[in-house]
Design a protein around this motif. Sequence first.
Motif, PDB file in Angstrom:
ATOM      1  N   SER A  19       6.491  29.736 -49.887  1.00  0.00           N
ATOM      2  CA  SER A  19       7.755  29.218 -50.408  1.00  0.00           C
ATOM      3  C   SER A  19       7.766  27.686 -50.411  1.00  0.00           C
ATOM      4  O   SER A  19       8.223  27.051 -51.370  1.00  0.00           O
ATOM      5  N   LEU A  20       7.243  27.108 -49.350  1.00  0.00           N
ATOM      6  CA  LEU A  20       7.161  25.648 -49.255  1.00  0.00           C
ATOM      7  C   LEU A  20       6.263  25.078 -50.349  1.00  0.00           C
ATOM      8  O   LEU A  20       6.615  24.103 -51.020  1.00  0.00           O
ATOM      9  N   GLU A 131      -1.823  17.010 -53.189  1.00  0.00           N
ATOM     10  CA  GLU A 131      -1.021  16.566 -52.039  1.00  0.00           C
ATOM     11  C   GLU A 131      -0.859  17.710 -51.035  1.00  0.00           C
ATOM     12  O   GLU A 131      -1.006  17.515 -49.830  1.00  0.00           O
ATOM     13  N   ALA A 132      -0.568  18.910 -51.527  1.00  0.00           N
ATOM     14  CA  ALA A 132      -0.379  20.063 -50.637  1.00  0.00           C
ATOM     15  C   ALA A 132      -1.675  20.426 -49.918  1.00  0.00           C
ATOM     16  O   ALA A 132      -1.643  20.901 -48.773  1.00  0.00           O
ATOM     17  N   ALA A 133      -2.822  20.199 -50.550  1.00  0.00           N
ATOM     18  CA  ALA A 133      -4.111  20.536 -49.940  1.00  0.00           C
ATOM     19  C   ALA A 133      -4.382  19.718 -48.680  1.00  0.00           C
ATOM     20  O   ALA A 133      -5.204  20.110 -47.849  1.00  0.00           O
ATOM     21  N   LYS A 134      -3.674  18.618 -48.510  1.00  0.00           N
ATOM     22  CA  LYS A 134      -3.830  17.784 -47.315  1.00  0.00           C
ATOM     23  C   LYS A 134      -3.162  18.410 -46.090  1.00  0.00           C
ATOM     24  O   LYS A 134      -3.428  18.010 -44.966  1.00  0.00           O
ATOM     25  N   SER A 135      -2.291  19.374 -46.319  1.00  0.00           N
ATOM     26  CA  SER A 135      -1.567  20.032 -45.230  1.00  0.00           C
ATOM     27  C   SER A 135      -2.343  21.259 -44.759  1.00  0.00           C
ATOM     28  O   SER A 135      -2.641  22.143 -45.570  1.00  0.00           O
ATOM     29  N   GLU A 137      -1.533  23.941 -43.210  1.00  0.00           N
ATOM     30  CA  GLU A 137      -0.924  25.262 -43.451  1.00  0.00           C
ATOM     31  C   GLU A 137      -0.848  25.600 -44.933  1.00  0.00           C
ATOM     32  O   GLU A 137      -0.738  26.771 -45.297  1.00  0.00           O
ATOM     33  N   LEU A 138      -0.924  24.604 -45.818  1.00  0.00           N
ATOM     34  CA  LEU A 138      -0.846  24.870 -47.253  1.00  0.00           C
ATOM     35  C   LEU A 138      -2.212  24.902 -47.934  1.00  0.00           C
ATOM     36  O   LEU A 138      -2.360  25.499 -49.002  1.00  0.00           O
ATOM     37  N   ALA A 139      -3.211  24.282 -47.340  1.00  0.00           N
ATOM     38  CA  ALA A 139      -4.543  24.196 -47.959  1.00  0.00           C
ATOM     39  C   ALA A 139      -5.114  25.561 -48.365  1.00  0.00           C
ATOM     40  O   ALA A 139      -5.644  25.693 -49.471  1.00  0.00           O
ATOM     41  N   PRO A 140      -5.008  26.598 -47.517  1.00  0.00           N
ATOM     42  CA  PRO A 140      -5.547  27.902 -47.943  1.00  0.00           C
ATOM     43  C   PRO A 140      -4.829  28.455 -49.177  1.00  0.00           C
ATOM     44  O   PRO A 140      -5.460  29.061 -50.041  1.00  0.00           O
ATOM     45  N   LEU A 141      -3.536  28.225 -49.258  1.00  0.00           N
ATOM     46  CA  LEU A 141      -2.781  28.696 -50.427  1.00  0.00           C
ATOM     47  C   LEU A 141      -3.174  27.922 -51.679  1.00  0.00           C
ATOM     48  O   LEU A 141      -3.261  28.491 -52.764  1.00  0.00           O
ATOM     49  N   VAL A 142      -3.412  26.639 -51.530  1.00  0.00           N
ATOM     50  CA  VAL A 142      -3.853  25.823 -52.665  1.00  0.00           C
ATOM     51  C   VAL A 142      -5.173  26.365 -53.199  1.00  0.00           C
ATOM     52  O   VAL A 142      -5.359  26.509 -54.410  1.00  0.00           O
ATOM     53  N   ARG A 143      -6.082  26.707 -52.291  1.00  0.00           N
ATOM     54  CA  ARG A 143      -7.378  27.253 -52.717  1.00  0.00           C
ATOM     55  C   ARG A 143      -7.190  28.564 -53.487  1.00  0.00           C
ATOM     56  O   ARG A 143      -7.884  28.815 -54.482  1.00  0.00           O
TER      57      ARG A 143
END
Length: 152
Positions: A19-20, A131-135, A137-143
């Motif tokens: 969601s984030l 930008e989200a890939a730097k986080s 907790e979000l990096a796996p979702l970005v991938r």
Amino acid sequence: MTATDPALTALAQGWCALSLLHGRIEAHIERALQAKHDLSVREYSLLDVLSRQHDGEGGHLQMKQVADAVVLSQSATTRLVTRLEDRGLLARYLCPTDRRGIYTNVSEAGLKLLEEARPTNDTALREALDEAAKSPELAPLVRVVESASVSA
């Protein structure tokens, strides 16, 4: 399973991260589209979906299909269509074989705006994902987003 079950907690955390990510991407694209093209994300999405229609079998979408594609209720989609029609970006007309059906097509002005806005949308999406890939907790979702392939 209880409310404190680790599996449920992990699911809830995963959902919050997804969601984030969605919220950040949409907000970034929204700012870019508004600033450069006076379009919202939903308006852009609607123009994009409708621009992909074609003549022939299954070529024109019913309003419910359009609503599903842009992830809005039918009534919200109808209001959005009306706003874009008022701006001269869409046109509605009766289905030639079923007078109860109404089709919506993107006008020449809408196609021109969509063509101008597409690079802005694509760049903003790339920026938001980077930008989200730097986080952590979000990096796996970005991938996952980057590797996803949706067939039309």
